[in-house]
Design an enzyme around this catalytic site. Structure first.
Site, PDB file in Angstrom:
ATOM      1  N   THR A   1       0.644  -1.387  -0.237  1.00  0.00           N
ATOM      2  CA  THR A   1       0.298   0.037   0.031  1.00  0.00           C
ATOM      3  C   THR A   1       1.034   1.403   0.005  1.00  0.00           C
ATOM      4  O   THR A   1       1.831   1.090  -0.599  1.00  0.00           O
ATOM      5  CB  THR A   1      -0.855   0.508   1.236  1.00  0.00           C
TER       6      THR A   1
ATOM      7  N   LYS B   1       3.311   1.594  -4.131  1.00  0.00           N
ATOM      8  CA  LYS B   1       2.928   0.737  -5.335  1.00  0.00           C
ATOM      9  C   LYS B   1       3.429   1.080  -6.763  1.00  0.00           C
ATOM     10  O   LYS B   1       3.757   0.422  -6.862  1.00  0.00           O
ATOM     11  CB  LYS B   1       1.803   1.059  -5.144  1.00  0.00           C
TER      12      LYS B   1
ATOM     13  N   ASP C   1      -6.088  -4.726  -7.466  1.00  0.00           N
ATOM     14  CA  ASP C   1      -7.060  -3.894  -7.744  1.00  0.00           C
ATOM     15  C   ASP C   1      -8.370  -3.798  -8.601  1.00  0.00           C
ATOM     16  O   ASP C   1      -9.149  -3.683  -8.626  1.00  0.00           O
ATOM     17  CB  ASP C   1      -6.319  -2.378  -7.474  1.00  0.00           C
TER      18      ASP C   1
ATOM     19  N   GLY D   1      -6.177  10.461  -9.183  1.00  0.00           N
ATOM     20  CA  GLY D   1      -4.587  10.010  -9.081  1.00  0.00           C
ATOM     21  C   GLY D   1      -4.732   8.075  -8.912  1.00  0.00           C
ATOM     22  O   GLY D   1      -4.786   7.636 -10.042  1.00  0.00           O
ATOM     23  N   GLY D   2      -3.428   7.679  -7.700  1.00  0.00           N
ATOM     24  CA  GLY D   2      -3.383   5.825  -8.228  1.00  0.00           C
ATOM     25  C   GLY D   2      -4.668   4.482  -8.158  1.00  0.00           C
ATOM     26  O   GLY D   2      -4.386   4.372  -9.326  1.00  0.00           O
TER      27      GLY D   2
ATOM     28  N   LEU E   1     -15.637   3.917  -3.610  1.00  0.00           N
ATOM     29  CA  LEU E   1     -14.567   3.437  -3.790  1.00  0.00           C
ATOM     30  C   LEU E   1     -14.142   3.651  -2.271  1.00  0.00           C
ATOM     31  O   LEU E   1     -12.708   1.881  -1.894  1.00  0.00           O
ATOM     32  CB  LEU E   1     -12.614   3.335  -4.646  1.00  0.00           C
TER      33      LEU E   1
ATOM     34  N   TYR F   1     -14.701   2.496   1.927  1.00  0.00           N
ATOM     35  CA  TYR F   1     -15.398   1.277   2.234  1.00  0.00           C
ATOM     36  C   TYR F   1     -16.042   1.784   3.671  1.00  0.00           C
ATOM     37  O   TYR F   1     -16.634   1.146   3.901  1.00  0.00           O
ATOM     38  CB  TYR F   1     -15.193  -0.118   2.156  1.00  0.00           C
TER      39      TYR F   1
END
Length: 362
Positions: free
Chosen positions: A142, A146, A182, A208-209, A304, A306
């Site tokens: 994480t 990455k 992912d 972003g990523g 995305l 949670y």
């Protein structure tokens, strides 16, 4: 005479047992209220028996619980033979991956353990060398590693190359291999829906990523054109140009954030990849109420994030009649995909999902 005495209810002493032993012992006279007292005593006895039975049931349940706890302790006992898995990042204290993975491992009764491994950016080379020395089977990655992990890998998957980031690593004889699960996690809830994806242009909030994995996923889904919306025009252009030499089959277009009110009404799939609305800023939403009011009924709103569950973004979209998908399923599915790589066998996704729900209080 004797018959008359017997008929009269008079008993006689037994001839061989003495005068104190009676064939028909005399009954004491009935005392008023005795029958009522006898019934009350019977009720008391019944209640006591019920209490005893309940106590026995409780004891049995406790015994079962103790046995289960013993079994769980035996399953989670770490020895010198226990195989190691983990997640690296900085920070990793908040990660839910250990709970999810260890629940699945315990269910499968395997001698593995999944650990959170805090690794600072400057210590990544030493950490990778140490992982080989301790025979680590594999690990998740994480923020902030990455992209930084890629030079340390012998091979990376096509999806990881396309995204430009790796989140799952495993060891082979020739070295470390990496992929990006992912994309798999993002696609899982969408693949279950019957849609003509080639005719749908997803609108992605953020560049972003996380948005990179979503772009790759939408392309795999069959979308021919993907629209990405961001606040920084320069970063948007860099994001767009980064796909030019990739294997991405879809066309990526970029739009500034102020264009959202004009394009939301066209959205059939609206995806939030920004952290807006994430804990602790639970009252925030990436779209204002006026813009959200333009979202069409039946559209898919995918966040995305949670936690919280649901976010303000999903709550408002649901009120507009949209289908809401939260980030929990993506988290579960990407984790399951990684665990299957490491273990080489199917994993109990339901156990992983339920563990996360309990952890999040859902």
């Amino acid at each position: 005479m004797r018959c008359a005495q017997l008929r009269a209810g008079k008993a006689r002493p037994h001839p061989t047992m003495g005068a104190e032993m009676w064939i028909n012992p005399p009954q004491p006279p009935l005392i008023r209220g005795e029958k009522i007292l006898t019934n009350k005593q019977q009720t008391t006895n019944n209640q006591q028996q019920t209490t005893n039975n309940q106590q026995q049931t409780t004891n049995n349940q406790q015994t079962t619980t103790n046995k289960q706890q013993t079994t769980n302790n035996q399953q989670t006992m770490i020895t010198g033979k226990t195989k190691l898995l983990g997640v690296i990042g900085d920070p990793v204290e908040h990660s839910l991956s250990p709970a999810m993975h260890n629940a699945a491992i315990a269910h499968l009764n395997l001698d593995y353990i999944y650990l959170p491994l805090p690794v600072k950016k400057e210590n990544l080379p030493e950490a990778i060398a140490g992982f080989k020395a301790i025979d680590l089977v594999g690990f998740n990655i994480t923020i902030p590693h990455k992209q930084a992990i890629i030079p340390f890998l012998t091979e990376i998957s096509p999806s990881a190359k396309m995204v430009g980031a790796v989140n799952t690593v495993w060891r082979k004889e020739e070295g470390w291999w990496g992929t990006n699960t992912d994309v798999v996690g993002f696609l899982a809830p969408l693949k279950a829906l019957a849609r003509s994806w080639s005719h749908i242009t997803p609108i992605i909030l953020g560049n972003g990523g996380a948005a990179r994995a979503v772009v790759a996923g939408c392309s795999q889904l069959g979308c021919r054109e993907i629209s990405v919306v961001g606040r920084d025009r320069h970063k948007l252009e860099l994001f767009k140009s980064s796909w030019q030499d990739s294997a991405l089959e879809a066309t990526v277009t970029v739009r500034p954030w102020e264009d959202l009110p004009d394009i939301v009404s066209e959205a059939e799939l609206l995806i939030n990849t920004t952290p807006m609305g994430m804990y602790p800023q639970v009252d925030r939403c990436p779209l204002d109420a006026t813009t959200m009011a333009k979202l069409r009924k039946g559209a898919i709103a995918y966040d995305l994030i949670y936690t919280p569950n649901p976010t303000q973004f999903l709550q408002q979209a649901a009120r507009r009649g949209a289908m809401a998908i939260d980030g929990l399923e993506m988290l579960v599915q990407q984790g399951a995909a990684a665990l299957e790589i490491w273990l080489g066998q199917p994993v109990p996704i339901d156990i992983m999902r339920q563990t996360l729900k309990e952890k999040l209080g859902l």
